[in-house]
Design a protein around this motif. Structure first.
Motif, short mmCIF file in Angstrom:
data_model
loop_
_atom_site.label_atom_id
_atom_site.label_comp_id
_atom_site.label_asym_id
_atom_site.label_seq_id
_atom_site.Cartn_x
_atom_site.Cartn_y
_atom_site.Cartn_z
N ASN A 58 48.75 36.29 45.30
CA ASN A 58 48.78 37.05 44.05
C ASN A 58 48.97 36.13 42.85
O ASN A 58 48.27 36.22 41.84
N PHE A 62 44.93 36.07 42.34
CA PHE A 62 44.61 37.36 41.76
C PHE A 62 45.04 37.49 40.31
O PHE A 62 44.33 38.08 39.49
N GLY A 66 42.47 38.27 37.30
CA GLY A 66 42.66 39.46 36.48
C GLY A 66 42.73 39.14 35.01
O GLY A 66 42.14 39.84 34.18
N GLY A 120 45.00 42.59 46.00
CA GLY A 120 44.03 41.99 45.09
C GLY A 120 43.45 43.01 44.14
O GLY A 120 43.35 42.76 42.92
N THR A 123 46.33 44.10 41.65
CA THR A 123 46.74 43.06 40.72
C THR A 123 45.66 42.78 39.68
O THR A 123 45.93 42.70 38.48
N ILE A 124 44.43 42.62 40.13
CA ILE A 124 43.33 42.34 39.20
C ILE A 124 43.14 43.52 38.25
O ILE A 124 42.98 43.34 37.03
#
Length: 232
Positions: A58, A62, A66, A120, A123-124
């Motif tokens: 993360n 990610f 993001g 993913g 988070t994105i």
């Protein structure tokens, strides 16, 4: 104060949007470890390694992706698709555990892979969609609207965190053997929340396209840039 915070229709719409975006980081809460240890039968050490692997990816993959997407793609589209994919991930995890592993716990590679997929997406989507709210807020109302979002999210967090426990308790009383809890059923609860968030995203996009809600913050920024640009 309450009139400033809740008196404007655009601010109230943004509170719904901010509330809907909460689906990107809510989960089973304290029931998550119990799902791994009590229902799946894995040790706390294995649970910790699964969580640690997801946390590292993360932070180093990610989150940067993001942030990059937030400045280069339509945030409204990311919000909409992120909410829908979050619902699909929750439901997919529940169905996969029920039907691919009917008589044994899900394998560790499966848990890691699915955890990375759902993490993913969430988070994105959260990194890219959260700035969407501020496209609609002028600078002199940032504090007002931010406090309203904080109030709404705080109240919702109490309800959601208690709601998942109530859901698991009632579901287990109906469908599980006496004295046991089906923590996995909490993913159905999360699915319904994500579907509600998707509905808010679709509604908000429609109202923006109709001109009911205006990107005041973006327009203010564009005016500032035009004023700073030297005349040819």
């Amino acid at each position: 104060f309450l009139k400033d915070v809740f008196g404007d229709a655009q601010w109230r719409a943004l509170y719904w949007v901010g509330l809907a975006m909460s689906i990107f980081w809510i989960g089973l809460g304290s029931l998550g470890p119990l799902l791994f240890t009590e229902q799946f039968g894995y040790s706390k050490a294995i649970y910790g390694r699964v969580v640690a692997a997801g946390t590292l990816i993360n932070v180093f993959l990610f989150l940067p992706v993001g942030g990059w997407m937030a400045d280069r793609f339509d945030r409204m589209v990311i919000f909409k698709w992120g909410a829908g994919l979050t619902a699909a991930c929750h439901l997919g995890f529940y169905l996969a555990c029920r039907h691919l592993f009917p008589s044994e716990p899900p394998s560790i590679p499966f848990l890691i892979a699915f955890g990375l997929l759902s993490s993913g997406v969430a988070t994105i989507a959260s990194m890219a969609a959260n700035p969407l709210i501020f496209d609609f807020i002028p600078r002199d109302r940032m504090g007002t609207v931010s406090s309203g979002i904080g109030i709404v999210r705080g109240i919702a967090a109490v309800l959601v965190n208690n709601g998942v426990g109530l859901w698991v308790t009632v579901w287990s009383a109906w469908f599980s053997p006496p004295g046991t809890f089906d923590y996995l059923s909490g993913y159905l609860y999360l699915t319904f929340l994500a579907l509600a968030g998707t509905a808010v995203a679709l509604w908000f996009e429609r109202e923006v396209n109709r001109g009911r809600f205006v990107r005041l913050g973006r327009e203010e920024n564009l005016r500032d840039q035009a004023q700073r640009t030297p005349a040819p």
